[in-house]
Design a protein around this motif. Structure first.
Motif, PDB file in Angstrom:
ATOM      1  N   LEU A 130       0.433   9.102  -4.811  1.00  0.00           N
ATOM      2  CA  LEU A 130       0.615  10.606  -4.958  1.00  0.00           C
ATOM      3  C   LEU A 130       0.538  11.215  -6.466  1.00  0.00           C
ATOM      4  CD1 LEU A 130       1.616  13.015  -3.067  1.00  0.00           C
ATOM      5  CD2 LEU A 130       3.623  11.735  -3.632  1.00  0.00           C
ATOM      6  N   PRO A 131       1.406  10.455  -7.372  1.00  0.00           N
ATOM      7  CA  PRO A 131       1.454  10.923  -8.478  1.00  0.00           C
ATOM      8  C   PRO A 131       0.086  11.395  -9.174  1.00  0.00           C
ATOM      9  CG  PRO A 131       2.630   9.197  -8.541  1.00  0.00           C
ATOM     10  CD  PRO A 131       2.138   9.388  -7.610  1.00  0.00           C
ATOM     11  N   ARG A 138       0.853  18.199 -19.222  1.00  0.00           N
ATOM     12  CA  ARG A 138       0.240  16.735 -18.919  1.00  0.00           C
ATOM     13  C   ARG A 138       1.070  15.541 -18.915  1.00  0.00           C
ATOM     14  NH1 ARG A 138      -4.253  19.571 -17.999  1.00  0.00           N
ATOM     15  NH2 ARG A 138      -5.010  17.954 -17.993  1.00  0.00           N
ATOM     16  N   THR A 139       0.626  15.281 -20.062  1.00  0.00           N
ATOM     17  CA  THR A 139       1.009  14.149 -21.741  1.00  0.00           C
ATOM     18  C   THR A 139       2.509  13.915 -21.188  1.00  0.00           C
ATOM     19  OG1 THR A 139       0.760  15.369 -23.401  1.00  0.00           O
ATOM     20  CG2 THR A 139      -1.273  14.458 -22.353  1.00  0.00           C
ATOM     21  N   ASP A 140       3.532  14.796 -21.242  1.00  0.00           N
ATOM     22  CA  ASP A 140       4.935  14.651 -21.424  1.00  0.00           C
ATOM     23  C   ASP A 140       5.810  14.069 -20.046  1.00  0.00           C
ATOM     24  OD1 ASP A 140       7.584  16.396 -20.561  1.00  0.00           O
ATOM     25  OD2 ASP A 140       7.692  15.116 -21.762  1.00  0.00           O
ATOM     26  N   GLN A 141       5.745  12.267 -19.992  1.00  0.00           N
ATOM     27  CA  GLN A 141       5.728  10.967 -19.165  1.00  0.00           C
ATOM     28  C   GLN A 141       7.032  10.101 -18.876  1.00  0.00           C
ATOM     29  OE1 GLN A 141       2.316   9.158 -18.368  1.00  0.00           O
ATOM     30  NE2 GLN A 141       0.846  10.316 -19.105  1.00  0.00           N
ATOM     31  N   LEU A 167       0.467  -1.355   0.154  1.00  0.00           N
ATOM     32  CA  LEU A 167       0.457   0.015  -0.140  1.00  0.00           C
ATOM     33  C   LEU A 167       0.787   0.960   0.099  1.00  0.00           C
ATOM     34  CD1 LEU A 167      -2.668  -1.487   2.323  1.00  0.00           C
ATOM     35  CD2 LEU A 167      -2.853  -0.679  -0.164  1.00  0.00           C
ATOM     36  N   TRP A 168       2.206   1.902   0.528  1.00  0.00           N
ATOM     37  CA  TRP A 168       3.238   2.274   0.705  1.00  0.00           C
ATOM     38  C   TRP A 168       3.304   2.608  -0.923  1.00  0.00           C
ATOM     39  CZ3 TRP A 168       3.850   6.860   3.054  1.00  0.00           C
ATOM     40  CH2 TRP A 168       4.724   7.692   3.292  1.00  0.00           C
ATOM     41  N   PHE A 169       3.608   2.300  -1.307  1.00  0.00           N
ATOM     42  CA  PHE A 169       4.408   1.884  -2.600  1.00  0.00           C
ATOM     43  C   PHE A 169       3.406   2.405  -3.403  1.00  0.00           C
ATOM     44  CE2 PHE A 169       8.104  -0.867  -1.600  1.00  0.00           C
ATOM     45  CZ  PHE A 169       9.100  -0.547  -1.766  1.00  0.00           C
ATOM     46  N   ALA A 170       2.026   1.542  -3.519  1.00  0.00           N
ATOM     47  CA  ALA A 170       0.733   2.340  -4.499  1.00  0.00           C
ATOM     48  C   ALA A 170       0.672   3.452  -4.339  1.00  0.00           C
ATOM     49  CB  ALA A 170      -0.367   1.176  -4.360  1.00  0.00           C
ATOM     50  N   SER A 171       0.767   4.583  -2.982  1.00  0.00           N
ATOM     51  CA  SER A 171       0.265   5.331  -2.542  1.00  0.00           C
ATOM     52  C   SER A 171       1.450   6.158  -2.887  1.00  0.00           C
ATOM     53  CB  SER A 171       0.061   6.081  -0.573  1.00  0.00           C
ATOM     54  OG  SER A 171      -0.656   4.976  -0.776  1.00  0.00           O
ATOM     55  N   CYS A 172       3.337   6.479  -2.875  1.00  0.00           N
ATOM     56  CA  CYS A 172       4.146   6.935  -3.258  1.00  0.00           C
ATOM     57  C   CYS A 172       3.822   6.537  -4.881  1.00  0.00           C
ATOM     58  CB  CYS A 172       5.336   6.297  -2.231  1.00  0.00           C
ATOM     59  SG  CYS A 172       5.032   6.646  -0.980  1.00  0.00           S
ATOM     60  N   TRP A 173       3.790   5.500  -5.416  1.00  0.00           N
ATOM     61  CA  TRP A 173       4.105   5.638  -6.688  1.00  0.00           C
ATOM     62  C   TRP A 173       3.459   5.802  -7.945  1.00  0.00           C
ATOM     63  CZ3 TRP A 173       8.001   0.491  -6.993  1.00  0.00           C
ATOM     64  CH2 TRP A 173       8.888   1.657  -6.052  1.00  0.00           C
ATOM     65  N   ARG A 212      -3.922  15.986 -11.420  1.00  0.00           N
ATOM     66  CA  ARG A 212      -5.239  16.209 -11.598  1.00  0.00           C
ATOM     67  C   ARG A 212      -5.118  17.288 -10.677  1.00  0.00           C
ATOM     68  NH1 ARG A 212      -8.360  10.444  -9.942  1.00  0.00           N
ATOM     69  NH2 ARG A 212      -8.528   9.674 -11.873  1.00  0.00           N
ATOM     70  N   ARG A 213      -4.707  18.159  -9.411  1.00  0.00           N
ATOM     71  CA  ARG A 213      -4.300  18.959  -8.573  1.00  0.00           C
ATOM     72  C   ARG A 213      -3.860  20.450  -9.634  1.00  0.00           C
ATOM     73  NH1 ARG A 213      -1.078  20.158  -4.130  1.00  0.00           N
ATOM     74  NH2 ARG A 213       0.962  21.284  -5.327  1.00  0.00           N
ATOM     75  N   SER A 214      -2.555  19.788 -10.479  1.00  0.00           N
ATOM     76  CA  SER A 214      -2.297  20.069 -11.231  1.00  0.00           C
ATOM     77  C   SER A 214      -2.921  20.803 -12.588  1.00  0.00           C
ATOM     78  CB  SER A 214      -0.723  20.100 -11.948  1.00  0.00           C
ATOM     79  OG  SER A 214      -0.386  20.694 -13.121  1.00  0.00           O
TER      80      SER A 214
END
Length: 181
Positions: A158-159, A177-180, A149-155, A164-166
Motif C-alpha cells: 500500500l505505501p 517523496r524521499t522524506d521518509q 500477506l496482510w501485513f505485507a499488503s498494509c505495510w 507511485r500514485r503520488s
C-alpha cells in the motif's frame, strides 16, 4: 562583473533559510520517528511479554517439536523486534548533542522499518503457533500465511502504491517523496 552586494546578500539569506529549513525538517522527522516507535514499542513489548509467559504454562510441555520450534523462533523474532524498535531511543540518548541528527534519523528510520518487519513476522508466527494448537495443521499454516500477506499488503504494498500514485500526480514533488524519516 560579479554579483552586486544586494544579490550576494540575497543568496546568503536563501542559504541561511535552507539550512534552517533543513534543521527544522530533521527535527520534525526525528519527532515523527519517536512517535511511531512509541506505538510499535507498546505492541511488541506486550506481545513479547505474552510469549515469554507461554513457556511457563502447564500445556507448554505437551507441544510437539514443530510447535516448540515455532515458539522458539517467535521468541527470537520478538526479541529482535523489541531491540530494533527501542534502538532509536538508545541511539538518541547515547549520541545526543553530537550533531549527528541527520545520521540518527536515517539509521533510526531503517531500524523502525526493520523492527516492523520483525514485528510482522513475530505476530504471524504467534498466530501460527496458536492456530496450530487449535486447528488442523494445513489450515493453521494457510491462515498464518494470510496474516503475513496482510501485513505485507498494509505495510509495504500500500505505501509503495501510494508513493507511485503520488509521483504520477505530482512529478514536481519528487524531492518530497524521499522524506521518509
Amino acid at each position: 562583473m560579479g554579483p552586486t552586494a544586494e544579490e550576494q546578500g540575497s543568496a546568503a539569506a536563501r542559504r541561511t533559510d535552507q539550512v534552517e529549513l533543513s534543521h527544522e525538517r530533521v527535527n520534525r522527522r526525528w519527532g515523527e520517528i519517536l512517535q511511531e516507535t512509541r506505538v510499535a514499542q507498546t505492541g511488541v513489548q506486550i506481545l513479547f511479554g505474552f510469549l515469554l509467559s507461554v513457556a511457563f504454562t502447564p500445556h507448554f510441555r505437551e507441544l510437539g517439536a514443530f510447535d516448540t520450534t515455532v515458539y522458539v523462533m517467535t521468541v527470537i523474532l520478538g526479541a529482535a523486534a523489541t531491540g530494533a524498535l527501542i534502538a532509536p531511543v538508545a541511539l538518541h540518548r547515547l549520541l545526543a548533542g553530537q550533531r549527528m541528527k541527520d545520521d540518527l534519523v536515517t539509521v533510526a528510520g531503517r531500524l523502525v522499518v526493520g523492527g516492523l518487519v520483525l514485528l510482522a513476522l513475530t505476530i504471524s508466527s504467534t498466530v501460527l503457533l496458536i492456530l496450530h494448537v487449535v486447528l488442523p495443521d494445513l489450515l493453521a499454516e494457510i491462515l498464518a500465511g494470510g496474516v503475513i500477506l496482510w501485513f505485507a499488503s498494509c505495510w509495504y504494498v500500500l505505501p509503495v502504491w501510494l508513493r507511485r500514485r503520488s509521483a504520477r500526480r505530482h512529478p514536481e514533488g519528487a524531492d518530497d517523496r524521499t522524506d521518509q524519516g
